[in-house]
Design a protein around this motif. Structure first.
Motif, PDB file in Angstrom:
ATOM      1  N   ILE A 270    -127.630  95.713 108.122  1.00 21.85           N
ATOM      2  CA  ILE A 270    -126.874  97.228 107.915  1.00 21.85           C
ATOM      3  C   ILE A 270    -128.092  98.316 108.572  1.00 21.85           C
ATOM      4  CG2 ILE A 270    -125.958  99.009 106.230  1.00 21.85           C
ATOM      5  CD1 ILE A 270    -125.045  96.577 104.726  1.00 21.85           C
ATOM      6  N   THR A 271    -127.335  99.086 109.143  1.00 18.37           N
ATOM      7  CA  THR A 271    -128.224 100.303 109.860  1.00 18.37           C
ATOM      8  C   THR A 271    -127.220 101.322 109.761  1.00 18.37           C
ATOM      9  OG1 THR A 271    -127.396 100.039 111.829  1.00 18.37           O
ATOM     10  CG2 THR A 271    -129.342  98.691 111.593  1.00 18.37           C
ATOM     11  N   LEU A 272    -128.112 102.610 109.659  1.00 24.24           N
ATOM     12  CA  LEU A 272    -127.522 103.975 109.447  1.00 24.24           C
ATOM     13  C   LEU A 272    -128.072 104.714 110.640  1.00 24.24           C
ATOM     14  CD1 LEU A 272    -126.220 106.033 107.571  1.00 24.24           C
ATOM     15  CD2 LEU A 272    -128.360 106.637 106.593  1.00 24.24           C
ATOM     16  N   THR A 273    -126.790 105.361 111.277  1.00 25.93           N
ATOM     17  CA  THR A 273    -126.903 106.016 112.590  1.00 25.93           C
ATOM     18  C   THR A 273    -126.605 107.394 112.159  1.00 25.93           C
ATOM     19  OG1 THR A 273    -125.038 105.197 113.606  1.00 25.93           O
ATOM     20  CG2 THR A 273    -127.037 104.114 114.070  1.00 25.93           C
ATOM     21  N   GLY A 274    -126.676 108.375 113.134  1.00 22.36           N
ATOM     22  CA  GLY A 274    -126.505 109.818 112.968  1.00 22.36           C
ATOM     23  C   GLY A 274    -127.438 110.553 112.614  1.00 22.36           C
ATOM     24  N   THR A 275    -127.298 111.652 112.275  1.00 19.03           N
ATOM     25  CA  THR A 275    -128.411 112.573 111.720  1.00 19.03           C
ATOM     26  C   THR A 275    -127.972 113.030 110.467  1.00 19.03           C
ATOM     27  OG1 THR A 275    -128.544 113.536 113.936  1.00 19.03           O
ATOM     28  CG2 THR A 275    -129.807 114.701 112.294  1.00 19.03           C
ATOM     29  N   PRO A 276    -128.379 112.324 109.367  1.00 21.42           N
ATOM     30  CA  PRO A 276    -127.991 112.508 107.913  1.00 21.42           C
ATOM     31  C   PRO A 276    -128.601 113.663 107.560  1.00 21.42           C
ATOM     32  CG  PRO A 276    -128.552 110.180 107.919  1.00 21.42           C
ATOM     33  CD  PRO A 276    -128.981 110.820 109.397  1.00 21.42           C
ATOM     34  N   LEU A 277    -127.881 114.698 106.677  1.00 23.49           N
ATOM     35  CA  LEU A 277    -128.517 115.939 106.311  1.00 23.49           C
ATOM     36  C   LEU A 277    -127.929 116.001 104.586  1.00 23.49           C
ATOM     37  CD1 LEU A 277    -127.081 118.413 108.913  1.00 23.49           C
ATOM     38  CD2 LEU A 277    -129.315 117.833 108.339  1.00 23.49           C
ATOM     39  N   GLY A 278    -128.970 116.484 103.795  1.00 25.73           N
ATOM     40  CA  GLY A 278    -128.496 116.525 102.592  1.00 25.73           C
ATOM     41  C   GLY A 278    -129.975 116.235 101.637  1.00 25.73           C
ATOM     42  N   SER A 279    -130.181 117.010 100.541  1.00 21.34           N
ATOM     43  CA  SER A 279    -131.202 117.127  99.894  1.00 21.34           C
ATOM     44  C   SER A 279    -131.464 115.765  99.355  1.00 21.34           C
ATOM     45  CB  SER A 279    -131.427 118.258  98.728  1.00 21.34           C
ATOM     46  OG  SER A 279    -131.307 119.256  99.315  1.00 21.34           O
ATOM     47  N   ASN A 280    -130.440 114.932  98.800  1.00 16.14           N
ATOM     48  CA  ASN A 280    -130.294 113.362  97.896  1.00 16.14           C
ATOM     49  C   ASN A 280    -129.742 112.592  98.599  1.00 16.14           C
ATOM     50  OD1 ASN A 280    -131.594 115.107  95.527  1.00 16.14           O
ATOM     51  ND2 ASN A 280    -129.605 116.099  95.983  1.00 16.14           N
ATOM     52  N   SER A 281    -129.749 111.366  98.563  1.00 18.87           N
ATOM     53  CA  SER A 281    -128.988 110.178  99.335  1.00 18.87           C
ATOM     54  C   SER A 281    -128.991 108.923  98.063  1.00 18.87           C
ATOM     55  CB  SER A 281    -129.719 110.031 100.547  1.00 18.87           C
ATOM     56  OG  SER A 281    -130.950 109.457 100.311  1.00 18.87           O
ATOM     57  N   SER A 282    -128.026 108.122  98.597  1.00 18.93           N
ATOM     58  CA  SER A 282    -127.842 106.949  97.926  1.00 18.93           C
ATOM     59  C   SER A 282    -126.813 106.113  98.668  1.00 18.93           C
ATOM     60  CB  SER A 282    -127.288 107.280  96.181  1.00 18.93           C
ATOM     61  OG  SER A 282    -127.312 105.921  95.519  1.00 18.93           O
ATOM     62  N   PHE A 283    -126.910 104.755  98.353  1.00 16.15           N
ATOM     63  CA  PHE A 283    -125.796 103.735  98.831  1.00 16.15           C
ATOM     64  C   PHE A 283    -125.167 103.977  97.481  1.00 16.15           C
ATOM     65  CE2 PHE A 283    -129.124 102.913 101.583  1.00 16.15           C
ATOM     66  CZ  PHE A 283    -128.465 102.760 102.853  1.00 16.15           C
ATOM     67  N   ILE A 284    -123.546 103.579  97.745  1.00 22.56           N
ATOM     68  CA  ILE A 284    -122.585 103.296  96.571  1.00 22.56           C
ATOM     69  C   ILE A 284    -122.003 102.292  96.821  1.00 22.56           C
ATOM     70  CG2 ILE A 284    -120.796 104.230  95.517  1.00 22.56           C
ATOM     71  CD1 ILE A 284    -121.395 107.179  96.601  1.00 22.56           C
ATOM     72  N   ILE A 285    -121.720 101.432  95.857  1.00 21.20           N
ATOM     73  CA  ILE A 285    -120.914  99.985  95.824  1.00 21.20           C
ATOM     74  C   ILE A 285    -119.530 100.423  94.766  1.00 21.20           C
ATOM     75  CG2 ILE A 285    -120.762  97.815  95.451  1.00 21.20           C
ATOM     76  CD1 ILE A 285    -123.895  97.457  96.243  1.00 21.20           C
ATOM     77  N   THR A 286    -118.491 100.315  95.614  1.00 19.38           N
ATOM     78  CA  THR A 286    -117.388 100.595  94.703  1.00 19.38           C
ATOM     79  C   THR A 286    -116.489  99.278  94.940  1.00 19.38           C
ATOM     80  OG1 THR A 286    -116.050 101.635  96.686  1.00 19.38           O
ATOM     81  CG2 THR A 286    -117.362 103.025  95.273  1.00 19.38           C
ATOM     82  N   ASP A 287    -115.416  99.027  94.182  1.00 21.60           N
ATOM     83  CA  ASP A 287    -114.456  98.207  94.442  1.00 21.60           C
ATOM     84  C   ASP A 287    -113.433  98.850  95.202  1.00 21.60           C
ATOM     85  OD1 ASP A 287    -112.615  99.997  92.777  1.00 21.60           O
ATOM     86  OD2 ASP A 287    -112.691  98.578  91.183  1.00 21.60           O
ATOM     87  N   ASP A 288    -112.226  98.342  95.511  1.00 21.10           N
ATOM     88  CA  ASP A 288    -111.164  98.904  96.528  1.00 21.10           C
ATOM     89  C   ASP A 288    -110.561  99.902  96.186  1.00 21.10           C
ATOM     90  OD1 ASP A 288    -109.852  97.148  94.778  1.00 21.10           O
ATOM     91  OD2 ASP A 288    -108.906  95.766  96.580  1.00 21.10           O
ATOM     92  N   THR A 289    -110.660 100.262  94.481  1.00 12.19           N
ATOM     93  CA  THR A 289    -109.884 101.433  94.148  1.00 12.19           C
ATOM     94  C   THR A 289    -110.763 102.697  94.133  1.00 12.19           C
ATOM     95  OG1 THR A 289    -110.268 100.994  91.855  1.00 12.19           O
ATOM     96  CG2 THR A 289    -108.323  99.996  93.072  1.00 12.19           C
ATOM     97  N   GLY A 290    -112.305 102.629  94.439  1.00 11.71           N
ATOM     98  CA  GLY A 290    -113.139 103.578  94.459  1.00 11.71           C
ATOM     99  C   GLY A 290    -114.015 103.661  93.165  1.00 11.71           C
ATOM    100  N   SER A 291    -113.556 102.867  92.313  1.00  5.25           N
ATOM    101  CA  SER A 291    -114.490 102.568  90.971  1.00  5.25           C
ATOM    102  C   SER A 291    -115.998 102.313  91.153  1.00  5.25           C
ATOM    103  CB  SER A 291    -113.980 101.669  90.019  1.00  5.25           C
ATOM    104  OG  SER A 291    -112.627 102.066  89.670  1.00  5.25           O
ATOM    105  N   ILE A 292    -117.036 103.040  90.848  1.00  4.73           N
ATOM    106  CA  ILE A 292    -118.221 102.823  91.318  1.00  4.73           C
ATOM    107  C   ILE A 292    -118.922 102.053  90.472  1.00  4.73           C
ATOM    108  CG2 ILE A 292    -120.609 104.053  91.402  1.00  4.73           C
ATOM    109  CD1 ILE A 292    -119.179 106.833  91.608  1.00  4.73           C
ATOM    110  N   LEU A 293    -119.452 100.686  91.161  1.00  2.00           N
ATOM    111  CA  LEU A 293    -120.022  99.438  90.594  1.00  2.00           C
ATOM    112  C   LEU A 293    -121.327  99.533  90.343  1.00  2.00           C
ATOM    113  CD1 LEU A 293    -117.729  96.976  92.404  1.00  2.00           C
ATOM    114  CD2 LEU A 293    -117.515  97.963  89.975  1.00  2.00           C
TER     115      LEU A 293
END
Length: 353
Positions: A270-293
């Motif tokens: 997995i790679t991340l492209t673009g120009t990320p902006l923001g003081s904080n960052s994280s990856f998020i894993i959810t199920d297909d309804t958006g619940s954060i796992l």
């Protein structure tokens, strides 16, 4: 004050004896022109200028006299130059009167601390010039904020701002500056201030001030710098308006298809492209309804997740950039309910068959 001195001035004729002849000694103080002067007690030197003395001055001795408005003698500057050298700011709030005095030897009461109404002898006082010493402007205290806005195309307005204390000053305005003092706007009222859309200012920091000032203030213009204001004014404290922008960029990789068979299943590549902006960052894993796992903080942590243990179903991997104060970024919450200044990337699908 003047009515008290009329009786004194009437005593300007004195008869003395010289040999056998009677001789009249006349004193004339002349006429003062100039003023009145109005100063503000603000710690800055305040001097009178442009005063002139005209008329037929007569008297063996002369001086200027400075009194308060009840006649108490505050100073006896001997010359006009000395009068113009006096700093009236140091006298505090009140009224001073400037007089010219012509007198003969033997005058009593012409001393600092005495009262000009009690002068005795052969003398004449001119008219007086008034020096008003007023309280300088007071801006008071600004209350409210700080404000954190997200630059996202939605209008951002401040609210709940108030001014406390006892503001003093003939004129007033709010001032919006950047963090260098450059004046971006001058909303004249609180209603106008609350109508300012800070989203349009882009990323950065604004400061909101309140000013009270007197006529003649120089530099209070959009495009000028508030540090260069000149005149009689008072600035309140400032309120910060922080304008942030977040960009999560684009996730590349996948989709991933795993078989739930008791063998560890990890994503990779997995790679991340673009120009990320923001003081904080994280990856998020959810199920297909958006619940954060899960919330793996780094790519290494994401690649360490064993999706086999999640059982059969679909997971989505996202990347988020956000500012402090985000609400709902917790395992067990739903990513659709996030509140704050944030931006989510696209998602990558992980099928667990």
């Amino acid at each position: 004050m003047r009515k008290f001195l009329l009786g004194i001035i009437a005593l300007t004729l004195t008869f003395t004896s010289c040999s056998d002849d009677d001789k009249v000694v006349i004193t004339e103080a002349g006429t003062l022109s100039g003023g009145p002067f109005t100063f503000f007690v603000d710690g800055k030197v305040d001097n009178v200028s442009g005063i002139t003395l005209t008329g037929n001055i007569q008297g063996a001795n002369t001086t200027y006299v400075i009194t308060d408005d009840t006649g108490n003698i505050l100073g006896l500057p001997p010359t006009l130059e000395a009068v113009e050298g006096i700093n009236f700011d140091g006298a505090g709030v009140g009224v001073c009167l400037i007089w010219h005095l012509a007198y003969e030897d033997g005058l009593e009461g012409a001393e600092v601390g005495q009262n000009a109404n009690n002068l005795k002898g052969n003398f004449d006082l001119s008219n007086s010039i008034t020096v008003n010493r007023n309280n300088g402007p007071v801006a008071g205290m600004l209350n409210g904020g700080l404000f954190n806005f997200c630059i996202d195309g939605t209008a951002d307005n401040v609210s709940g701002v108030s001014v406390s204390g006892s503001p003093v000053g003939s004129n007033s305005s709010y001032i919006v500056t950047d963090d260098m003092g450059n004046i971006l706007g001058l909303p004249p009222t609180l209603m106008a201030l609350e109508g300012v859309d800070f989203d349009g200012a882009g990323v950065g920091k604004c400061l909101i001030w309140y000013i009270r000032y007197e006529d003649g203030l120089v530099g209070l213009e959009t495009g000028k710098n508030a540090n260069d204001l000149e005149g009689v004014f008072s600035l309140s404290n400032s309120i910060d308006v922080i304008r942030s922008k977040t960009e999560a960029g684009t996730l590349n990789g996948g989709p991933f298809n795993f078989t739930v068979d008791g063998t560890a299943d990890n994503v990779s590549g997995i790679t991340l492209t673009g120009t990320p902006l923001g003081s904080n960052s994280s990856f998020i894993i959810t199920d297909d309804t958006g619940s954060i796992l899960g919330l793996p903080p780094t790519m290494a942590a994401l690649e360490g997740v064993d999706f086999d243990g999640a059982g059969v179903g679909v997971c989505l991997i996202w990347y988020i950039r956000y500012e402090d104060g985000i609400v709902g970024l917790e395992t067990g919450k739903n990513a659709n309910d996030l509140q704050g200044c944030f931006n989510l990337s696209n998602s990558i699908t992980v099928n667990r068959n």
